[in-house]
Write an enzyme that holds these catalytic residues in place. Structure first.
Site, PDB file in Angstrom:
ATOM      1  N   LYS A  54       0.842  -1.200   0.000  1.00  0.00           N
ATOM      2  CA  LYS A  54       0.000   0.000   0.000  1.00  0.00           C
ATOM      3  C   LYS A  54       0.875   1.246   0.000  1.00  0.00           C
ATOM      4  O   LYS A  54       0.615   2.207  -0.750  1.00  0.00           O
ATOM      5  CB  LYS A  54      -0.927  -0.004   1.231  1.00  0.00           C
ATOM      6  CG  LYS A  54      -2.065  -1.004   1.120  1.00  0.00           C
ATOM      7  CD  LYS A  54      -2.822  -1.198   2.412  1.00  0.00           C
ATOM      8  CE  LYS A  54      -3.849  -2.312   2.240  1.00  0.00           C
ATOM      9  NZ  LYS A  54      -4.548  -2.677   3.478  1.00  0.00           N
ATOM     10  N   GLN A  98      -4.826  -1.289   9.580  1.00  0.00           N
ATOM     11  CA  GLN A  98      -4.694  -2.614   8.981  1.00  0.00           C
ATOM     12  C   GLN A  98      -5.322  -3.659   9.896  1.00  0.00           C
ATOM     13  O   GLN A  98      -4.990  -3.750  11.074  1.00  0.00           O
ATOM     14  CB  GLN A  98      -3.201  -2.923   8.740  1.00  0.00           C
ATOM     15  CG  GLN A  98      -2.951  -4.252   8.045  1.00  0.00           C
ATOM     16  CD  GLN A  98      -3.513  -4.291   6.628  1.00  0.00           C
ATOM     17  OE1 GLN A  98      -3.396  -3.338   5.873  1.00  0.00           O
ATOM     18  NE2 GLN A  98      -4.134  -5.409   6.264  1.00  0.00           N
ATOM     19  N   ASP A 121     -11.040   3.027   4.070  1.00  0.00           N
ATOM     20  CA  ASP A 121     -11.428   1.620   3.991  1.00  0.00           C
ATOM     21  C   ASP A 121     -12.952   1.476   3.862  1.00  0.00           C
ATOM     22  O   ASP A 121     -13.443   0.389   3.577  1.00  0.00           O
ATOM     23  CB  ASP A 121     -10.959   0.886   5.257  1.00  0.00           C
ATOM     24  CG  ASP A 121      -9.997  -0.247   4.952  1.00  0.00           C
ATOM     25  OD1 ASP A 121      -9.796  -0.550   3.754  1.00  0.00           O
ATOM     26  OD2 ASP A 121      -9.471  -0.846   5.903  1.00  0.00           O
TER      27      ASP A 121
END
Ligand code: NDP
Length: 284
Positions: A54, A98, A121
């Site tokens: 990422k 994460q 997200d």
């Protein structure tokens, strides 16, 4: 196998590369660099790999990416304080924690603490609710990537019969909402579904997000269906396999995504897109 009747392979790697190039070109026109901060708690090896990719992809697109690494011993209060700091930081457009978090940390209070405007997200209940209500908001990356692959494959969604296999907050539910918002007729199947094979066989569009290697067999697929395989299952030999028995399904389907090289590469590209979307919305 008769290769003449083989499904078209939807090349997620190529679609993702093109999307990343478009994002980089877009970012280059901005008077600021969008900022993405990824928070990684603990030492999970798979998470470390994801976070590194990422970071690399964001930098390559001109996004200012930072990773905050915290020890597995971090308390919930400490983690929430880090999130509060990022919420308040004007240079940060996107925040991604994460997952999974190491025990005993719970994901939900942390997701709830992220500013919905920075929730790249798309997991905050505000964004999930907006999606469910057909309102604009930040959409989870893998579902967004799934829709982009369907668009790339030229699939007509209006009125189509879609079967989403899986009902997770991360994949199944948002995919079903996006398909519904695009006027498909959506069925959501899960571990309690009766006669799963028959449900799948009715679908013009089949999205599999189960986490079981090759569970969907070729004879579950309607001739001419489009199959999006979200599953990523790591086998004992280290290789990756989807939720769909690829060779069997490709002999029947009109188009299908491979694993790897299908939905996977789209997820990070969509994270970059969400970061730019969030930056533009916040900065006007
Ligand atoms: P979850 O484990 O959260 O959800 C799995 C879903 O599948 C659940 O709804 C579950 O039903 C259903 N299910 C499990 N077993 C069966 C069964 N035997 N029959 C019918 N339904 C079943 O997984 P995720 O949604 O997070 O992920 C799904 C897959 O997608 C995984 O392989 C994951 O690795 C992959 N993935 C890939 C990403 C990418 O970037 N390409 C990103 C995220 C995930 P129930 O609700 O009843 O328990």
């Amino acid at each position: 196998m008769n290769t003449a009747s083989m499904a078209r392979i939807i090349d997620g790697k190529a679609v993702a590369a093109a999307l990343r190039a478009r994002i980089a070109a877009d970012v280059a026109t901005l008077s600021y660099r969008p900022g993405l901060t990824v928070v990684l708690v603990g030492e999970d090896p798979a998470s470390q790999v994801y976070v590194r990719s990422k970071d690399r992809a964001a930098q390559a697109a001109g996004i200012q990416a930072h990773t905050i690494r915290l020890p597995a011993s971090t308390s919930e209060a400490e983690l929430l304080a880090v999130i509060a700091g990022l919420n308040a930081d004007p240079a940060v457009d996107g925040i991604l924690v994460q997952l999974p978090l190491p025990a005993p940390l719970r994901a939900q209070p942390v997701i709830d603490a992220i500013d919905p405007a920075k929730d790249v997200d798309g997991l905050h209940p505000i964004n999930a609710g907006r999606l469910a209500n057909g309102l604009p908001g930040l959409v989870p990356c893998t579902p967004l990537g799934t829709m982009k692959l369907l668009a790339e494959a030229g699939v007509a969604l209006r009125g189509a019969r879609a079967l989403v296999l899986g009902r997770s907050v991360l994949v199944g539910r948002p995919v079903a909402a996006l398909l519904t918002n695009a006027d498909a007729t959506v069925t959501i199947a899960h571990s309690r579904t009766r006669d799963l094979a028959a449900e799948c066989r009715r679908a013009d569009i089949l999205v599999a997000a189960v986490g079981r290697a090759e569970m969907v067999r070729g004879d579950w697929i309607a001739p001419g269906a489009v199959v999006i395989d979200v599953g990523i299952n790591r086998l004992a030999d280290g290789s990756l396999m989807g939720d769909v028995a690829f060779a069997e399904a490709a002999a029947i389907a009109l188009a299908i995504t491979p694993v790897p090289g299908g939905v996977g590469p789209m997820t990070i590209a969509c994270l970059l897109e969400n970061t730019v979307t969030a930056a533009k919305a916040r900065r006007g």
